[in-house]
Design an enzyme around this catalytic site. Structure first.
Site, mmCIF file in Angstrom:
data_model
loop_
_atom_site.group_PDB
_atom_site.id
_atom_site.type_symbol
_atom_site.label_atom_id
_atom_site.label_comp_id
_atom_site.label_asym_id
_atom_site.label_seq_id
_atom_site.Cartn_x
_atom_site.Cartn_y
_atom_site.Cartn_z
ATOM 1 C CG ASP A 224 -1.998 1.036 1.146
ATOM 2 O OD1 ASP A 224 -3.074 0.705 0.606
ATOM 3 O OD2 ASP A 224 -1.780 2.178 1.609
ATOM 4 C CB ILE A 225 0.973 4.275 -2.172
ATOM 5 C CG1 ILE A 225 1.337 3.455 -3.416
ATOM 6 C CG2 ILE A 225 1.710 5.616 -2.183
ATOM 7 C CD1 ILE A 225 0.951 4.101 -4.729
ATOM 8 C CD GLU A 268 -4.670 4.107 -1.088
ATOM 9 O OE1 GLU A 268 -4.838 4.446 0.086
ATOM 10 O OE2 GLU A 268 -5.577 4.166 -1.950
#
Length: 365
Positions: A224-225, A268
Protein backbone atom coordinates in the site's frame (compact mmCIF):
# COMPACT_ATOMS: atom_id res chain seq x y z
CA UNK A 1 -19.14 6.78 -28.41
CA UNK A 2 -21.27 3.81 -29.40
CA UNK A 3 -22.78 5.41 -32.57
CA UNK A 4 -19.27 6.24 -33.80
CA UNK A 5 -18.15 2.65 -33.30
CA UNK A 6 -21.22 1.33 -35.10
CA UNK A 7 -20.65 3.76 -37.97
CA UNK A 8 -17.05 2.62 -38.29
CA UNK A 9 -18.05 -1.03 -38.32
CA UNK A 10 -20.83 -0.34 -40.82
CA UNK A 11 -18.37 1.23 -43.25
CA UNK A 12 -16.07 -1.74 -42.77
CA UNK A 13 -18.95 -4.03 -43.75
CA UNK A 14 -19.56 -2.00 -46.93
CA UNK A 15 -15.86 -2.20 -47.81
CA UNK A 16 -15.77 -5.93 -47.13
CA UNK A 17 -18.59 -6.64 -49.59
CA UNK A 18 -17.27 -4.27 -52.27
CA UNK A 19 -14.47 -6.41 -53.74
CA UNK A 20 -16.47 -9.68 -53.94
CA UNK A 21 -19.30 -7.74 -55.62
CA UNK A 22 -16.96 -6.19 -58.21
CA UNK A 23 -15.28 -9.50 -59.04
CA UNK A 24 -18.47 -11.56 -58.80
CA UNK A 25 -20.48 -9.41 -61.20
CA UNK A 26 -17.42 -8.94 -63.43
CA UNK A 27 -16.85 -12.68 -63.81
CA UNK A 28 -20.57 -13.41 -63.93
CA UNK A 29 -20.99 -11.04 -66.87
CA UNK A 30 -18.86 -13.36 -69.04
CA UNK A 31 -21.19 -16.41 -69.17
CA UNK A 32 -24.30 -14.18 -69.14
CA UNK A 33 -22.94 -12.18 -72.09
CA UNK A 34 -22.08 -15.36 -73.99
CA UNK A 35 -25.58 -16.82 -73.52
CA UNK A 36 -27.16 -13.49 -74.55
CA UNK A 37 -24.95 -13.52 -77.66
CA UNK A 38 -25.63 -17.18 -78.48
CA UNK A 39 -29.40 -16.74 -78.09
CA UNK A 40 -29.35 -13.49 -80.05
CA UNK A 41 -31.33 -11.63 -77.38
CA UNK A 42 -32.41 -7.98 -77.60
CA UNK A 43 -29.74 -5.27 -77.64
CA UNK A 44 -30.95 -3.68 -74.40
CA UNK A 45 -29.73 -6.77 -72.53
CA UNK A 46 -26.17 -5.61 -73.21
CA UNK A 47 -26.87 -2.33 -71.44
CA UNK A 48 -28.14 -4.36 -68.48
CA UNK A 49 -24.96 -6.49 -68.45
CA UNK A 50 -22.80 -3.36 -68.58
CA UNK A 51 -24.75 -1.83 -65.68
CA UNK A 52 -24.51 -5.03 -63.60
CA UNK A 53 -20.80 -5.57 -64.16
CA UNK A 54 -19.33 -2.07 -64.30
CA UNK A 55 -21.79 0.41 -62.74
CA UNK A 56 -23.80 -1.28 -60.00
CA UNK A 57 -20.89 -2.53 -57.77
CA UNK A 58 -19.44 0.99 -57.53
CA UNK A 59 -22.85 2.62 -57.14
CA UNK A 60 -23.69 0.23 -54.28
CA UNK A 61 -20.39 1.10 -52.60
CA UNK A 62 -21.06 4.85 -52.85
CA UNK A 63 -24.61 4.45 -51.54
CA UNK A 64 -23.39 2.31 -48.65
CA UNK A 65 -20.61 4.70 -47.62
CA UNK A 66 -22.86 7.78 -47.79
CA UNK A 67 -25.87 6.24 -46.04
CA UNK A 68 -26.73 7.16 -42.46
CA UNK A 69 -27.18 3.50 -41.65
CA UNK A 70 -24.42 1.67 -43.51
CA UNK A 71 -25.68 -1.77 -42.51
CA UNK A 72 -29.21 -1.27 -43.81
CA UNK A 73 -27.93 0.25 -47.04
CA UNK A 74 -25.56 -2.65 -47.67
CA UNK A 75 -28.21 -5.28 -46.95
CA UNK A 76 -30.52 -3.51 -49.40
CA UNK A 77 -27.72 -3.67 -51.97
CA UNK A 78 -27.21 -7.38 -51.31
CA UNK A 79 -30.93 -7.91 -51.77
CA UNK A 80 -30.70 -6.07 -55.09
CA UNK A 81 -27.68 -8.24 -56.04
CA UNK A 82 -29.92 -11.30 -55.75
CA UNK A 83 -32.62 -9.56 -57.77
CA UNK A 84 -30.11 -8.97 -60.57
CA UNK A 85 -29.04 -12.62 -60.41
CA UNK A 86 -32.66 -13.77 -60.66
CA UNK A 87 -33.21 -11.47 -63.64
CA UNK A 88 -30.19 -12.88 -65.52
CA UNK A 89 -31.05 -16.50 -64.72
CA UNK A 90 -34.50 -16.00 -66.26
CA UNK A 91 -33.02 -14.04 -69.19
CA UNK A 92 -30.67 -16.95 -69.99
CA UNK A 93 -33.64 -19.33 -70.00
CA UNK A 94 -32.25 -21.08 -66.90
CA UNK A 95 -29.13 -22.18 -68.77
CA UNK A 96 -27.96 -24.79 -66.33
CA UNK A 97 -24.24 -24.09 -65.75
CA UNK A 98 -24.18 -20.26 -65.48
CA UNK A 99 -27.50 -20.27 -63.60
CA UNK A 100 -26.21 -22.64 -60.90
CA UNK A 101 -23.00 -20.63 -60.53
CA UNK A 102 -24.78 -17.28 -60.25
CA UNK A 103 -27.29 -18.62 -57.73
CA UNK A 104 -24.51 -20.28 -55.71
CA UNK A 105 -22.44 -17.09 -55.65
CA UNK A 106 -25.47 -15.05 -54.61
CA UNK A 107 -26.36 -17.51 -51.85
CA UNK A 108 -22.75 -17.60 -50.63
CA UNK A 109 -22.75 -13.81 -50.32
CA UNK A 110 -26.06 -13.71 -48.50
CA UNK A 111 -25.37 -16.43 -45.96
CA UNK A 112 -21.89 -15.07 -45.15
CA UNK A 113 -23.33 -11.57 -44.66
CA UNK A 114 -26.63 -12.27 -42.88
CA UNK A 115 -26.89 -15.94 -42.02
CA UNK A 116 -29.68 -18.37 -42.90
CA UNK A 117 -32.45 -15.81 -42.54
CA UNK A 118 -30.94 -13.44 -45.08
CA UNK A 119 -30.08 -16.40 -47.32
CA UNK A 120 -33.79 -17.21 -47.50
CA UNK A 121 -34.62 -13.56 -48.16
CA UNK A 122 -32.13 -13.73 -51.02
CA UNK A 123 -34.24 -16.38 -52.69
CA UNK A 124 -37.21 -14.02 -52.49
CA UNK A 125 -35.09 -11.40 -54.26
CA UNK A 126 -34.13 -13.97 -56.92
CA UNK A 127 -37.82 -14.72 -57.58
CA UNK A 128 -38.56 -11.01 -57.85
CA UNK A 129 -35.76 -10.68 -60.42
CA UNK A 130 -37.17 -13.57 -62.44
CA UNK A 131 -40.63 -12.03 -62.29
CA UNK A 132 -39.23 -8.71 -63.53
CA UNK A 133 -37.74 -10.47 -66.54
CA UNK A 134 -41.00 -12.31 -67.27
CA UNK A 135 -42.85 -8.97 -67.25
CA UNK A 136 -40.48 -7.62 -69.91
CA UNK A 137 -40.16 -10.67 -72.19
CA UNK A 138 -41.96 -13.96 -72.62
CA UNK A 139 -40.50 -16.78 -70.44
CA UNK A 140 -38.32 -19.31 -72.25
CA UNK A 141 -36.36 -22.40 -71.25
CA UNK A 142 -32.89 -23.29 -72.53
CA UNK A 143 -31.16 -25.62 -70.07
CA UNK A 144 -28.33 -26.80 -72.32
CA UNK A 145 -24.92 -25.22 -71.80
CA UNK A 146 -22.42 -25.23 -74.63
CA UNK A 147 -18.82 -26.26 -74.06
CA UNK A 148 -17.73 -22.64 -74.51
CA UNK A 149 -20.27 -21.53 -71.88
CA UNK A 150 -18.97 -24.10 -69.41
CA UNK A 151 -15.40 -23.03 -70.15
CA UNK A 152 -16.19 -19.37 -69.49
CA UNK A 153 -17.95 -20.34 -66.27
CA UNK A 154 -14.70 -21.84 -64.95
CA UNK A 155 -13.16 -18.58 -63.58
CA UNK A 156 -16.31 -17.83 -61.59
CA UNK A 157 -16.47 -21.40 -60.30
CA UNK A 158 -12.80 -21.48 -59.31
CA UNK A 159 -12.00 -18.04 -57.99
CA UNK A 160 -15.18 -16.60 -56.51
CA UNK A 161 -15.55 -19.11 -53.63
CA UNK A 162 -11.85 -18.60 -52.86
CA UNK A 163 -12.36 -14.85 -52.75
CA UNK A 164 -15.37 -15.06 -50.41
CA UNK A 165 -13.52 -17.58 -48.25
CA UNK A 166 -10.49 -15.28 -48.04
CA UNK A 167 -12.63 -12.26 -47.11
CA UNK A 168 -14.48 -14.34 -44.50
CA UNK A 169 -11.17 -15.63 -43.10
CA UNK A 170 -9.84 -12.08 -42.73
CA UNK A 171 -13.03 -11.06 -40.98
CA UNK A 172 -12.93 -14.01 -38.57
CA UNK A 173 -9.26 -13.29 -37.85
CA UNK A 174 -10.05 -9.64 -37.13
CA UNK A 175 -12.96 -10.61 -34.88
CA UNK A 176 -10.72 -13.08 -33.05
CA UNK A 177 -8.15 -10.32 -32.45
CA UNK A 178 -10.88 -7.98 -31.23
CA UNK A 179 -12.17 -10.65 -28.84
CA UNK A 180 -8.66 -11.21 -27.50
CA UNK A 181 -8.23 -7.46 -27.03
CA UNK A 182 -11.61 -7.17 -25.31
CA UNK A 183 -10.71 -10.09 -23.03
CA UNK A 184 -7.36 -8.50 -22.21
CA UNK A 185 -9.04 -5.16 -21.46
CA UNK A 186 -11.56 -6.87 -19.21
CA UNK A 187 -8.68 -8.37 -17.22
CA UNK A 188 -6.52 -5.24 -17.06
CA UNK A 189 -6.76 -2.23 -14.80
CA UNK A 190 -6.98 0.72 -17.19
CA UNK A 191 -4.82 3.04 -15.07
CA UNK A 192 -1.92 0.85 -13.94
CA UNK A 193 -2.06 -1.64 -16.86
CA UNK A 194 -1.70 -4.41 -14.29
CA UNK A 195 -4.21 -7.24 -13.88
CA UNK A 196 -7.32 -5.88 -12.17
CA UNK A 197 -8.58 -7.22 -8.87
CA UNK A 198 -10.96 -9.79 -10.31
CA UNK A 199 -8.43 -11.32 -12.70
CA UNK A 200 -5.56 -11.14 -10.19
CA UNK A 201 -7.63 -12.86 -7.49
CA UNK A 202 -8.65 -15.57 -9.97
CA UNK A 203 -4.98 -16.24 -10.83
CA UNK A 204 -3.93 -16.20 -7.17
CA UNK A 205 -6.78 -18.55 -6.28
CA UNK A 206 -5.59 -21.01 -8.96
CA UNK A 207 -2.08 -20.85 -7.49
CA UNK A 208 -3.58 -21.31 -4.01
CA UNK A 209 -5.36 -24.51 -5.05
CA UNK A 210 -2.27 -25.85 -6.82
CA UNK A 211 -0.04 -25.03 -3.84
CA UNK A 212 -2.39 -26.75 -1.39
CA UNK A 213 -2.45 -29.84 -3.57
CA UNK A 214 1.34 -30.00 -4.05
CA UNK A 215 2.32 -28.78 -0.56
CA UNK A 216 4.00 -25.62 -1.87
CA UNK A 217 4.50 -22.39 0.10
CA UNK A 218 3.94 -19.24 -1.98
CA UNK A 219 3.96 -15.86 -0.24
CA UNK A 220 1.25 -13.24 -0.63
CA UNK A 221 2.46 -9.64 -0.34
CA UNK A 222 -0.05 -6.78 -0.07
CA UNK A 223 1.57 -3.38 -0.74
CA UNK A 224 0.00 0.00 0.00
CA UNK A 225 1.30 3.48 -0.89
CA UNK A 226 1.77 5.51 2.29
CA UNK A 227 -0.22 8.74 2.77
CA UNK A 228 -1.77 8.48 -0.70
CA UNK A 229 -4.89 10.37 0.40
CA UNK A 230 -2.66 13.30 1.31
CA UNK A 231 -1.17 13.25 -2.21
CA UNK A 232 -4.65 13.40 -3.70
CA UNK A 233 -5.81 16.14 -1.34
CA UNK A 234 -2.68 18.25 -1.84
CA UNK A 235 -2.01 17.84 -5.55
CA UNK A 236 -5.33 16.61 -6.95
CA UNK A 237 -6.54 13.31 -8.34
CA UNK A 238 -4.81 13.72 -11.73
CA UNK A 239 -1.44 13.86 -9.97
CA UNK A 240 -2.55 10.96 -7.81
CA UNK A 241 -3.25 8.95 -10.96
CA UNK A 242 0.20 9.81 -12.31
CA UNK A 243 1.77 8.62 -9.07
CA UNK A 244 -0.16 5.33 -9.31
CA UNK A 245 1.01 4.84 -12.90
CA UNK A 246 4.62 5.58 -11.96
CA UNK A 247 4.39 3.23 -8.98
CA UNK A 248 2.91 0.43 -11.11
CA UNK A 249 5.72 0.89 -13.66
CA UNK A 250 8.29 0.61 -10.86
CA UNK A 251 6.56 -2.54 -9.57
CA UNK A 252 6.64 -4.13 -13.02
CA UNK A 253 10.27 -3.13 -13.56
CA UNK A 254 11.39 -4.53 -10.21
CA UNK A 255 9.66 -7.90 -10.66
CA UNK A 256 10.42 -8.17 -14.39
CA UNK A 257 11.67 -11.64 -15.28
CA UNK A 258 10.43 -13.20 -12.05
CA UNK A 259 7.50 -15.56 -11.61
CA UNK A 260 5.68 -13.09 -9.36
CA UNK A 261 2.00 -12.46 -10.07
CA UNK A 262 1.23 -8.73 -9.89
CA UNK A 263 -2.12 -6.98 -9.67
CA UNK A 264 -3.89 -3.83 -8.55
CA UNK A 265 -6.08 -4.81 -5.62
CA UNK A 266 -7.90 -1.50 -5.35
CA UNK A 267 -7.14 2.18 -4.87
CA UNK A 268 -3.49 2.51 -3.83
CA UNK A 269 -3.20 -1.15 -2.75
CA UNK A 270 -1.38 -3.70 -4.90
CA UNK A 271 -0.83 -7.43 -4.60
CA UNK A 272 2.21 -9.57 -5.38
CA UNK A 273 2.26 -13.34 -5.18
CA UNK A 274 5.74 -14.87 -4.91
CA UNK A 275 5.82 -18.63 -5.66
CA UNK A 276 7.96 -21.18 -3.79
CA UNK A 277 8.89 -18.84 -0.96
CA UNK A 278 9.75 -18.80 2.74
CA UNK A 279 9.48 -16.10 5.42
CA UNK A 280 13.04 -14.88 5.07
CA UNK A 281 13.14 -14.60 1.27
CA UNK A 282 9.64 -13.08 1.05
CA UNK A 283 10.51 -10.44 3.62
CA UNK A 284 13.83 -9.78 1.88
CA UNK A 285 12.14 -9.29 -1.51
CA UNK A 286 9.46 -6.97 -0.08
CA UNK A 287 12.08 -4.87 1.72
CA UNK A 288 14.26 -4.81 -1.40
CA UNK A 289 11.34 -3.35 -3.37
CA UNK A 290 10.65 -0.79 -0.63
CA UNK A 291 14.30 0.37 -0.73
CA UNK A 292 14.33 0.23 -4.54
CA UNK A 293 11.33 2.57 -4.62
CA UNK A 294 13.09 5.06 -2.34
CA UNK A 295 16.28 5.03 -4.41
CA UNK A 296 14.47 5.05 -7.75
CA UNK A 297 13.09 8.51 -6.96
CA UNK A 298 10.26 8.37 -9.49
CA UNK A 299 10.32 11.35 -11.87
CA UNK A 300 6.66 12.20 -11.19
CA UNK A 301 7.25 12.33 -7.44
CA UNK A 302 10.60 14.15 -7.77
CA UNK A 303 9.05 16.99 -9.77
CA UNK A 304 6.36 17.57 -7.13
CA UNK A 305 8.69 16.99 -4.18
CA UNK A 306 6.66 13.96 -3.10
CA UNK A 307 8.47 11.43 -0.96
CA UNK A 308 6.96 8.10 -1.92
CA UNK A 309 7.09 5.17 0.45
CA UNK A 310 5.15 1.94 0.86
CA UNK A 311 4.05 -0.44 3.57
CA UNK A 312 3.73 -4.16 2.96
CA UNK A 313 2.18 -7.14 4.69
CA UNK A 314 3.26 -10.71 4.00
CA UNK A 315 1.37 -13.95 4.53
CA UNK A 316 2.93 -17.28 3.70
CA UNK A 317 0.61 -20.09 2.69
CA UNK A 318 0.64 -22.59 5.54
CA UNK A 319 -1.28 -25.77 6.28
CA UNK A 320 -3.41 -23.85 8.79
CA UNK A 321 -4.87 -21.66 6.01
CA UNK A 322 -7.85 -23.52 4.60
CA UNK A 323 -9.53 -20.80 2.59
CA UNK A 324 -8.30 -18.38 -0.09
CA UNK A 325 -10.06 -15.38 1.47
CA UNK A 326 -8.41 -16.22 4.81
CA UNK A 327 -5.01 -15.96 3.14
CA UNK A 328 -5.89 -12.50 1.80
CA UNK A 329 -7.17 -11.41 5.23
CA UNK A 330 -3.94 -12.48 6.96
CA UNK A 331 -1.82 -10.53 4.46
CA UNK A 332 -4.12 -7.50 4.81
CA UNK A 333 -3.86 -7.66 8.59
CA UNK A 334 -0.07 -7.73 8.32
CA UNK A 335 -0.27 -4.68 6.04
CA UNK A 336 -2.46 -2.92 8.62
CA UNK A 337 0.12 -3.72 11.31
CA UNK A 338 2.88 -2.24 9.14
CA UNK A 339 0.91 0.99 8.79
CA UNK A 340 0.03 1.09 12.50
CA UNK A 341 3.68 0.64 13.41
CA UNK A 342 4.72 3.78 11.50
CA UNK A 343 4.53 2.93 7.77
CA UNK A 344 7.43 2.57 5.30
CA UNK A 345 8.10 -0.95 6.51
CA UNK A 346 7.37 -4.60 5.89
CA UNK A 347 5.43 -6.71 8.37
CA UNK A 348 5.46 -10.50 8.27
CA UNK A 349 2.27 -12.11 9.57
CA UNK A 350 2.79 -14.24 12.67
CA UNK A 351 2.18 -17.76 11.34
CA UNK A 352 3.24 -21.30 11.98
CA UNK A 353 5.59 -22.25 9.14
CA UNK A 354 6.96 -25.70 8.48
CA UNK A 355 9.57 -25.71 5.71
CA UNK A 356 9.33 -28.40 3.08
CA UNK A 357 11.77 -31.34 3.04
CA UNK A 358 13.53 -29.94 -0.05
CA UNK A 359 14.00 -26.56 1.58
CA UNK A 360 15.30 -28.15 4.81
CA UNK A 361 17.82 -30.23 2.86
CA UNK A 362 19.03 -27.17 0.97
CA UNK A 363 19.49 -25.20 4.21
CA UNK A 364 21.43 -28.04 5.84
CA UNK A 365 23.68 -28.25 2.80
Amino acid sequence: MKPIQQAGRGKSFVKRVYLPRVIGFGLGALPVGLVVYQNDLATWYWFGIFFSAFVWPHLAFILGMRAKDHYKSEFRSLFFDSTIVGFWVAAMGFNIMPSILLLSASGLNNISAGGVRFYMMGWLAVLLGMLANFLLVAPHISFASSELTMLICAPLALFYPLLVGFVTFRLSKKLSEERKLALELSRTDSLSQLPNRGYWEARVQDIFQHAKTHNETPALVMIDIDHFKKINDTHGHLVGDKVLIAFADALKKFFQGSNATLGRYGGEEFGVLIPHSDPHSAEHIANAFRVYLEKESLATCKQLNIKLSVSAGIALLTKEIKDFSQWIDIADQALYDAKTNGRNQVCLAQQTYTPSFAASTANQA
